[in-house]
Design a protein around this motif. Structure first.
Motif, PDB file in Angstrom:
ATOM      1  N   ILE A  33       0.860  -1.335  -0.081  1.00  0.00           N
ATOM      2  CA  ILE A  33      -0.300   0.204  -0.032  1.00  0.00           C
ATOM      3  C   ILE A  33       0.649   1.253   0.201  1.00  0.00           C
ATOM      4  O   ILE A  33       1.959   0.626   0.507  1.00  0.00           O
ATOM      5  CB  ILE A  33      -0.892  -0.372   1.212  1.00  0.00           C
ATOM      6  CG1 ILE A  33      -1.480  -1.577   2.071  1.00  0.00           C
ATOM      7  CG2 ILE A  33      -1.837   0.961   1.198  1.00  0.00           C
ATOM      8  CD1 ILE A  33      -2.521  -1.378   2.916  1.00  0.00           C
ATOM      9  N   ASP A  35       1.571   5.190  -0.937  1.00  0.00           N
ATOM     10  CA  ASP A  35       1.817   7.076  -1.804  1.00  0.00           C
ATOM     11  C   ASP A  35       2.783   7.976  -1.714  1.00  0.00           C
ATOM     12  O   ASP A  35       3.328   8.514  -1.584  1.00  0.00           O
ATOM     13  CB  ASP A  35       1.055   7.199  -0.023  1.00  0.00           C
ATOM     14  CG  ASP A  35       0.729   8.813  -0.350  1.00  0.00           C
ATOM     15  OD1 ASP A  35      -0.280   9.462  -1.359  1.00  0.00           O
ATOM     16  OD2 ASP A  35      -0.112   9.728   0.573  1.00  0.00           O
ATOM     17  N   CYS A  94      -2.526  -1.177  -3.868  1.00  0.00           N
ATOM     18  CA  CYS A  94      -3.087  -0.754  -3.544  1.00  0.00           C
ATOM     19  C   CYS A  94      -2.285   0.637  -3.948  1.00  0.00           C
ATOM     20  O   CYS A  94      -1.186   1.271  -3.367  1.00  0.00           O
ATOM     21  CB  CYS A  94      -3.492  -0.297  -2.543  1.00  0.00           C
ATOM     22  SG  CYS A  94      -4.510  -2.148  -2.280  1.00  0.00           S
ATOM     23  N   PHE A  96      -1.901   5.231  -4.051  1.00  0.00           N
ATOM     24  CA  PHE A  96      -2.993   6.681  -3.889  1.00  0.00           C
ATOM     25  C   PHE A  96      -2.465   6.947  -5.253  1.00  0.00           C
ATOM     26  O   PHE A  96      -1.890   7.252  -5.692  1.00  0.00           O
ATOM     27  CB  PHE A  96      -2.569   7.445  -2.591  1.00  0.00           C
ATOM     28  CG  PHE A  96      -3.334   6.826  -1.671  1.00  0.00           C
ATOM     29  CD1 PHE A  96      -4.710   7.102  -1.349  1.00  0.00           C
ATOM     30  CD2 PHE A  96      -2.316   5.419  -0.485  1.00  0.00           C
ATOM     31  CE1 PHE A  96      -5.110   6.702   0.379  1.00  0.00           C
ATOM     32  CE2 PHE A  96      -3.119   5.263   0.715  1.00  0.00           C
ATOM     33  CZ  PHE A  96      -5.000   6.146   0.538  1.00  0.00           C
ATOM     34  N   ILE A 141      -7.658   5.580  -5.094  1.00  0.00           N
ATOM     35  CA  ILE A 141      -6.685   4.217  -5.238  1.00  0.00           C
ATOM     36  C   ILE A 141      -6.734   3.695  -6.081  1.00  0.00           C
ATOM     37  O   ILE A 141      -8.100   2.409  -6.145  1.00  0.00           O
ATOM     38  CB  ILE A 141      -6.756   3.697  -3.324  1.00  0.00           C
ATOM     39  CG1 ILE A 141      -6.423   4.960  -2.355  1.00  0.00           C
ATOM     40  CG2 ILE A 141      -5.748   2.851  -3.123  1.00  0.00           C
ATOM     41  CD1 ILE A 141      -8.142   5.319  -1.624  1.00  0.00           C
ATOM     42  N   HIS A 143      -6.027   0.001  -7.382  1.00  0.00           N
ATOM     43  CA  HIS A 143      -5.940  -1.512  -6.738  1.00  0.00           C
ATOM     44  C   HIS A 143      -5.938  -3.071  -7.558  1.00  0.00           C
ATOM     45  O   HIS A 143      -6.689  -2.860  -8.580  1.00  0.00           O
ATOM     46  CB  HIS A 143      -7.682  -2.352  -5.639  1.00  0.00           C
ATOM     47  CG  HIS A 143      -7.352  -3.379  -5.668  1.00  0.00           C
ATOM     48  ND1 HIS A 143      -8.571  -3.723  -5.365  1.00  0.00           N
ATOM     49  CD2 HIS A 143      -6.541  -4.156  -4.475  1.00  0.00           C
ATOM     50  CE1 HIS A 143      -7.898  -5.205  -4.569  1.00  0.00           C
ATOM     51  NE2 HIS A 143      -7.105  -5.385  -4.255  1.00  0.00           N
ATOM     52  N   LYS A 177      -2.332   9.976   4.876  1.00  0.00           N
ATOM     53  CA  LYS A 177      -3.405   9.326   4.926  1.00  0.00           C
ATOM     54  C   LYS A 177      -3.940   9.260   6.449  1.00  0.00           C
ATOM     55  O   LYS A 177      -3.283   8.846   7.382  1.00  0.00           O
ATOM     56  CB  LYS A 177      -3.396   8.559   3.988  1.00  0.00           C
ATOM     57  CG  LYS A 177      -3.106   9.055   2.337  1.00  0.00           C
ATOM     58  CD  LYS A 177      -4.063  10.052   1.888  1.00  0.00           C
ATOM     59  CE  LYS A 177      -3.099  10.016   0.319  1.00  0.00           C
ATOM     60  NZ  LYS A 177      -2.128  11.349   1.094  1.00  0.00           N
TER      61      LYS A 177
END
Length: 238
Positions: A33, A35, A94, A96, A141, A143, A177
């Motif tokens: 995940i 960003d 994932c 962002f 986001i 995925h 976030k």
């Protein structure tokens, strides 16, 4: 190679994103995940490389989000290729992303062999600053999934997650976030006791969310300043 430090359920290192991923064993992570810098905020390349970081200090490796769109696409495709190797079956990547970057990033990341599964919306509940109509109140986001089987870890989570922005007074990183968003993504993409990774670690918000949800975390960050901040954040929690 990264010098990993273990703090409870979290491994942390100061490292480039690609170096950190290259150091991880195959099929050992349930969700990555991230960003990354968006290269967003303008309709020209100059506007994109200048806008996101305006008035922001504390970034050691980029200022003003100054990576160009082709540079970001190249970098994140490399990240996705490494993610495909590192992720377990049914593992998720994932990312962002600003809405302007979706047409460039989505096909580039899918070319890694991962399957574009969904587009998740973070609804910030109130519009952001600006003038005129349609002021932005969301981020996206992307995925991606490894393999053909769809995980069913948290079927109560939809693809719109509503949560207020992190208050500036509480931020450990300029683009942090909310925990509500990160915890929802973690629960939707990983089993209990699973492992999540963030190779754009920032202020360590994913590490905190992993601890809250009973997962292990692998965090790398290029900025030494933010690695120190993340270490202190984890130690305080533990």
């Amino acid at each position: 190679m990264p010098n990993w430090e273990t703090l409870g359920p979290v491994k942390i290192a100061q490292a480039d994103c690609l170096d950190a991923l290259a150091d991880l064993a195959p099929e050992t992570v349930d969700a990555i995940i991230i960003d990354p810098p968006y290269c967003a905020g303008g309709f020209t390349e100059g506007g994109r490389t200048a806008a996101k970081g305006m008035g922001v200090t504390g970034f050691d490796w980029f200022q003003g989000d100054n990576m160009t769109t082709p540079g970001l696409v190249w970098l994140l495709r490399r990240v996705a290729i490494e993610a495909h190797r590192v992720l377990a079956n049914k593992g998720s990547l994932c990312v962002f992303c600003d809405w302007r970057m979706v047409p460039m990033l989505a096909p580039a990341l899918e070319s890694s062999g991962l399957r574009w599964r969904n587009l998740v919306v973070w609804d910030k509940l109130v519009p952001g600053l600006g003038t005129g109509s349609f002021r932005a109140r969301h981020e996206l986001i992307l995925h991606f999934l490894k393999g053909s089987s769809v995980p069913k870890y948290a079927t109560d989570i939809g693809n719109v997650i509503a949560a207020k922005r992190v208050s500036p007074k509480r931020k450990n990183h300029p683009t942090e976030k909310p925990q509500e968003v990160l915890e929802a993504i973690i629960r939707a993409t990983t089993p209990e006791g699973g492992t999540v990774a963030d190779v754009f670690g920032g202020g360590g918000s994913l590490a905190e969310a992993a601890i809250h949800t009973g997962r292990r975390a692998i965090i790398s960050e290029a900025s030494g300043t933010h690695v120190i901040g993340t270490r202190l954040r984890i130690q305080k929690m533990l």
